[in-house]
Structures are given as structure tokens and as C-alpha cells.
Design a protein around this motif. Structure first.
Motif, PDB file in Angstrom:
ATOM      1  N   MET A 281      -7.738  11.184 -15.920  1.00 62.40           N
ATOM      2  CA  MET A 281      -7.608   9.820 -15.439  1.00 62.40           C
ATOM      3  C   MET A 281      -6.827   9.819 -14.144  1.00 62.40           C
ATOM      4  O   MET A 281      -5.812  10.466 -14.031  1.00 62.40           O
ATOM      5  N   SER A 282      -7.348   9.117 -13.198  1.00 62.89           N
ATOM      6  CA  SER A 282      -6.617   9.048 -11.949  1.00 62.89           C
ATOM      7  C   SER A 282      -6.765   7.686 -11.331  1.00 62.89           C
ATOM      8  O   SER A 282      -7.713   6.966 -11.582  1.00 62.89           O
ATOM      9  N   SER A 283      -5.811   7.372 -10.533  1.00 59.21           N
ATOM     10  CA  SER A 283      -5.779   6.058  -9.933  1.00 59.21           C
ATOM     11  C   SER A 283      -5.381   6.210  -8.477  1.00 59.21           C
ATOM     12  O   SER A 283      -4.448   6.930  -8.158  1.00 59.21           O
ATOM     13  N   VAL A 284      -6.122   5.564  -7.614  1.00 58.69           N
ATOM     14  CA  VAL A 284      -5.913   5.708  -6.180  1.00 58.69           C
ATOM     15  C   VAL A 284      -5.804   4.333  -5.543  1.00 58.69           C
ATOM     16  O   VAL A 284      -6.520   3.414  -5.924  1.00 58.69           O
ATOM     17  N   LEU A 285      -4.888   4.195  -4.608  1.00 56.78           N
ATOM     18  CA  LEU A 285      -4.822   2.992  -3.789  1.00 56.78           C
ATOM     19  C   LEU A 285      -5.051   3.392  -2.346  1.00 56.78           C
ATOM     20  O   LEU A 285      -4.383   4.294  -1.850  1.00 56.78           O
TER      21      LEU A 285
ATOM     22  N   TYR B 206       9.973   1.224  -9.700  1.00 56.65           N
ATOM     23  CA  TYR B 206       9.572   2.600  -9.455  1.00 56.65           C
ATOM     24  C   TYR B 206      10.822   3.289  -8.955  1.00 56.65           C
ATOM     25  O   TYR B 206      11.301   3.017  -7.860  1.00 56.65           O
TER      26      TYR B 206
ATOM     27  N   ARG C  68      -2.220  -2.063 -10.673  1.00 56.41           N
ATOM     28  CA  ARG C  68      -3.683  -2.053 -10.702  1.00 56.41           C
ATOM     29  C   ARG C  68      -4.203  -1.771 -12.110  1.00 56.41           C
ATOM     30  O   ARG C  68      -5.179  -2.362 -12.558  1.00 56.41           O
ATOM     31  N   ASP C  69      -3.531  -0.865 -12.812  1.00 58.43           N
ATOM     32  CA  ASP C  69      -3.885  -0.611 -14.204  1.00 58.43           C
ATOM     33  C   ASP C  69      -3.646  -1.843 -15.054  1.00 58.43           C
ATOM     34  O   ASP C  69      -4.422  -2.157 -15.959  1.00 58.43           O
TER      35      ASP C  69
ATOM     36  N   ALA D 224       6.833  15.218  -3.918  1.00 54.41           N
ATOM     37  CA  ALA D 224       7.131  14.419  -5.110  1.00 54.41           C
ATOM     38  C   ALA D 224       5.864  13.878  -5.767  1.00 54.41           C
ATOM     39  O   ALA D 224       4.774  13.906  -5.174  1.00 54.41           O
ATOM     40  N   ALA D 225       6.039  13.374  -6.967  1.00 51.96           N
ATOM     41  CA  ALA D 225       4.927  12.792  -7.711  1.00 51.96           C
ATOM     42  C   ALA D 225       4.332  11.612  -6.958  1.00 51.96           C
ATOM     43  O   ALA D 225       5.001  10.990  -6.136  1.00 51.96           O
ATOM     44  N   ASN D 226       3.078  11.308  -7.245  1.00 50.00           N
ATOM     45  CA  ASN D 226       2.371  10.169  -6.656  1.00 50.00           C
ATOM     46  C   ASN D 226       2.422  10.204  -5.123  1.00 50.00           C
ATOM     47  O   ASN D 226       2.983   9.299  -4.497  1.00 50.00           O
TER      48      ASN D 226
ATOM     49  N   PHE E 157       2.109   9.835  -1.256  1.00 49.01           N
ATOM     50  CA  PHE E 157       1.652   8.812  -0.310  1.00 49.01           C
ATOM     51  C   PHE E 157       1.262   9.534   0.963  1.00 49.01           C
ATOM     52  O   PHE E 157       2.072  10.248   1.546  1.00 49.01           O
TER      53      PHE E 157
ATOM     54  N   SER F 179       0.832  -1.203   0.000  1.00 47.85           N
ATOM     55  CA  SER F 179       0.000   0.000   0.000  1.00 47.85           C
ATOM     56  C   SER F 179       0.867   1.253   0.000  1.00 47.85           C
ATOM     57  O   SER F 179       0.352   2.365  -0.084  1.00 47.85           O
TER      58      SER F 179
ATOM     59  N   GLN G  82      10.505   9.429 -10.762  1.00 46.62           N
ATOM     60  CA  GLN G  82       9.156   9.699 -10.263  1.00 46.62           C
ATOM     61  C   GLN G  82       8.141   8.905 -11.059  1.00 46.62           C
ATOM     62  O   GLN G  82       7.047   9.379 -11.374  1.00 46.62           O
TER      63      GLN G  82
ATOM     64  N   LEU H  12       0.332   1.232  -8.267  1.00 40.54           N
ATOM     65  CA  LEU H  12      -0.625   2.019  -9.068  1.00 40.54           C
ATOM     66  C   LEU H  12      -0.626   1.497 -10.504  1.00 40.54           C
ATOM     67  O   LEU H  12      -1.671   1.431 -11.156  1.00 40.54           O
TER      68      LEU H  12
ATOM     69  N   LEU I  19      -2.442   6.319  -1.630  1.00 38.90           N
ATOM     70  CA  LEU I  19      -1.446   6.574  -2.666  1.00 38.90           C
ATOM     71  C   LEU I  19      -2.225   7.014  -3.888  1.00 38.90           C
ATOM     72  O   LEU I  19      -3.198   6.377  -4.271  1.00 38.90           O
ATOM     73  N   ILE I  20      -1.834   8.126  -4.492  1.00 39.11           N
ATOM     74  CA  ILE I  20      -2.576   8.613  -5.659  1.00 39.11           C
ATOM     75  C   ILE I  20      -1.606   8.921  -6.785  1.00 39.11           C
ATOM     76  O   ILE I  20      -0.500   9.410  -6.559  1.00 39.11           O
ATOM     77  N   LEU I  21      -2.052   8.601  -7.996  1.00 40.31           N
ATOM     78  CA  LEU I  21      -1.231   8.868  -9.176  1.00 40.31           C
ATOM     79  C   LEU I  21      -1.397  10.335  -9.561  1.00 40.31           C
ATOM     80  O   LEU I  21      -2.504  10.768  -9.874  1.00 40.31           O
TER      81      LEU I  21
ATOM     82  N   PRO J 298       4.594   2.689  -4.843  1.00 36.60           N
ATOM     83  CA  PRO J 298       3.853   3.380  -5.909  1.00 36.60           C
ATOM     84  C   PRO J 298       3.722   2.545  -7.180  1.00 36.60           C
ATOM     85  O   PRO J 298       2.842   2.808  -7.996  1.00 36.60           O
TER      86      PRO J 298
END
Lengths: 270, 106
Positions: free
Chosen positions: B1-5, A214, A69-70, B68-70, B72, A60, A219, A66, B23-25, A63
Motif C-alpha cells: 500500500m502506498s500513498s502519494v501526494l 506529524y 487523504r486516507d 527520513a521517512a515519507n 518530500f 503539499s 516520523q 498523506l 510526498l510519498i508514504l 506529511p
């Protein structure tokens, strides 16, 4: 910059690098491998700090999940003229267990070895009758991460395929060949000086145990090919063309070099 | 488009401290970087993250361009009653993502 200045600058850079290597060689300590005795190979995982290791270990927080999952969604999506999903032929993705641990493999139809990414694209064009995905595209990384995840925890097990022998040898030769303006081979850093430091950064032993990774620097998720391209630019060589056979040869050799090491894909690296 | 965990417990005992990990893209483009042609890439970040527990805001975070990107985000709250947790990410260019979790408290 004219030619003379350029060559002078490059000489200075090489001298500086040599000095840096000389200094670090005296400082660095030989590292003992974790776990198995007698095997001096170490995954880059063990060279990371505890925070990054925890990031990779927790699904979890990793990264790369992500993308996974796609990849799962893509696995089950019907597309192309054949309106087939990966799942229609292969069933559950669990059937892919061990696949990432043995690729690249020889493709009899093409008469050459193909990487896992190429295999996915071949399935798309031949079976799904869909367009191939661009190298390094989000979808291709997602699918390869999802497939690689199925082999997590398995030992890297490249097949002893007679047809691959010449390609592996080509990969090994390439690994040991000096390249670029810095005139360095892969082996000089990763075999001779793996575990030591160069300009503050640790030189890993270059075992492909966690691809796609990753990488915090990127990034984002990236393939082994992207990593190899980065190394080529690092020694100031012209990277091979995107579809060059050199990448597959190197990948074949690296997988044999890491035979038996545990696959951790999709990993996190600094 | 977005993706979330999102990782959160589905059930808890009353009074338990529960941890919610998300966690999000998102590219989290800082707005300070130059693109290939030398012009600045416009800022595109998540500005705010909130969590509402049965309509009451229990956690809020203001994000900055230095993240940073994505991103957490992990935080904790106390399980008080059965209900829903609504997680919301909002940001530049009309970015808005909402995730609803249900939690059973006994």
C-alpha cells in the motif's frame, strides 16, 4: 542495579536536571506572544524554525496530508454490518467544521466525556456495526486528521458543559500533580518554564492546537494521547493504561487552557 | 500500500520553469536500527526516484538510508510541450510506485 544504587542514580538525575533548569532559567528570555497583546499564550508553531513552519503551512509539503487523504477515502467507504460510510450519515466532511475545536465532549449514553478518537470509534461500533479501530492505528489517525482538518483556522471553543466540570477539575489537578521518579508536574515545565530551554530543547507551553501532529521525531502522525504518554515517560512515570480516563481529563483541561487559540491541525512539530 | 501526494501545475506557458512537489508514504527503514528483540530491522528504503517528461528523463535522485521517512522531493523543469510527466519511485522489496501527470503547454 539494586535499590540503593537505583535511588542514588535517580537522585543524581534529579540533581542534574535541577542544575540544568537553574542554568537555563538565567539564560532564557521571556518571549512575547505574536499578534494579540496581553495574551502570553503561544502555540508551539511560533517556536519552530521557518523551515518547519513552511512545512506545516504548505499542504503539499505537510506529511500529515498523506493521512488526511486516507481519511477522506475512509470517510466515504461503506463498511461494517450496516454497510454505512461516515458520509451516509454526516454528508460532506465540511459538516465536521468546528467539531475538533470543541472535543472532548460529554457522551450521555456512556455518562462520561469522550475524545474525538473515541467518538469516531463509537460511530464505528454503534452506527456502522464495524470493529473499533485500535488506538494509534493508521486508520484512526487518518480519520481524526481528516475531521480535525475541517476545523483548521477556527478558535478552540470547548463547551461550558455542566456535566464536564468535575472531569475538567480532575484534569487540572492531574496537570498540577507531581509524577514519576523525577517528581515533576506538567505545570512545572509548561506553566512555570514554558518558552525556556531544557537540555537544548525548547519547553513549549503545551497548547493542543495542532493535533494530530506529524512529529519529525516519530516520523509519523500521532495523537495528543501519544504526546501525553511521551511526557509521562519523560518524567519517568508509569503511563496510564490506554483506556484510562486520565487522558480525557487532561485533554479536557488542556483544551480549556487553550480556549480561543487557533486550531492548526494537522500540524508539524519537531 | 502506498500513498502519494503530488503538486504540479496543470498548465504552463512554453519555456516556463515549473515546480513539481512530491510526498510519498514510506518508512525509509535504514537497516541500521535494532528491533525490540535486538536483531537488526532489514533495510527498506526507496532507492531511486525518476521523472520522465514525454519519455525523456528530466530528473533523477538516488536516495540513501539517511533520508527520513515519507520523503518530500521537489524539483523543477522547463515546460517544453504538452504531454505527460511520469514519476517513478523504486526501492527495496520490489517497491515500485508510478504517478502520471498531464500538463498542457501553450
Amino acid at each position: 542495579m539494586n535499590r540503593r544504587q537505583r535511588s542514588a542514580a535517580s537522585r543524581t538525575a534529579v540533581a542534574a536536571l535541577a542544575a540544568a533548569v537553574a542554568v537555563t532559567v538565567t539564560v532564557a528570555l521571556a518571549q512575547t506572544p505574536p499578534g494579540t497583546t496581553g495574551d502570553a499564550r503561544r502555540s508551539g508553531y511560533h517556536d519552530m524554525g521557518p523551515a518547519l513552519r513552511a512545512m506545516q503551512d504548505d499542504d503539499s509539503a505537510n506529511p500529515a496530508m498523506l493521512w488526511v487523504r486516507d481519511g477522506e477515502a475512509l470517510w466515504n467507504r461503506r463498511l461494517g454490518a450496516a454497510a454505512k460510510a461516515c458520509a451516509d450519515c454526516h454528508g460532506s466532511a465540511a459538516s465536521m467544521a468546528g467539531v475538533a475545536a470543541r472535543y472532548p465532549a460529554f457522551d450521555a449514553q456512556l455518562g462520561r466525556p469522550v475524545s474525538l478518537e473515541e467518538r469516531i470509534n463509537l460511530c464505528r461500533t454503534d452506527r456502522q456495526k464495524a470493529e473499533a479501530l485500535a488506538g494509534g492505528s493508521r486508520e484512526l489517525l487518518a480519520l481524526s486528521a481528516y475531521v480535525a482538518l475541517q476545523s483548521r483556522g477556527r478558535p478552540i471553543a470547548p463547551p461550558d458543559d455542566e456535566r464536564l466540570r468535575s472531569y475538567v477539575a480532575a484534569g487540572e489537578a492531574l496537570f498540577k500533580r507531581r509524577l514519576g521518579q523525577l517528581n515533576l508536574s506538567c505545570a512545572q515545565c509548561h506553566d512555570d518554564n514554558g518558552g525556556r530551554r531544557l537540555g537544548g530543547a525548547l519547553i513549549p507551553q503545551a497548547h493542543p492546537t495542532a493535533y494530530p501532529i506529524y512529529r519529525l521525531e516519530w516520523q509519523g502522525l500521532g495523537s495528543l494521547k501519544r504526546r501525553l504518554r511521551g511526557c509521562l515517560v519523560g518524567v519517568r512515570a508509569e503511563p496510564f493504561a490506554d483506556d484510562a480516563p486520565e487522558y480525557v481529563s487532561l485533554e479536557l483541561f488542556l483544551m480549556r487552557r487553550a480556549r480561543g487559540m487557533t486550531l492548526e491541525a494537522p500540524g508539524v512539530r519537531p | 500500500m502506498s500513498s502519494v501526494l503530488v503538486n504540479a501545475p496543470r498548465s504552463a506557458r512554453r519555456g516556463d520553469v515549473i515546480e513539481i512537489k512530491t510526498l510519498i508514504l514510506h518508512p525509509m527503514e535504514s537497516g541500521f536500527r535494532a528491533g525490540a528483540n535486538g536483531t537488526l530491522i532489514p533495510r527498506d528504503i526507496i532507492e531511486r526516484f525518476t521523472c520522465a517528461y514525454n519519455g525523456v528523463e528530466v530528473f533523477r535522485l538516488a536516495l540513501s538510508p539517511a533520508i527520513a521517512a515519507n520523503p518530500f522531493i521537489a524539483f523543477s523543469t522547463v515546460a517544453t510541450e504538452t504531454g505527460t510527466l511520469v514519476l517513478r519511485w523504486t526501492g527495496d522489496n520490489g517497491f515500485a510506485v508510478e504517478e502520471t501527470l498531464s500538463i498542457a503547454v501553450e
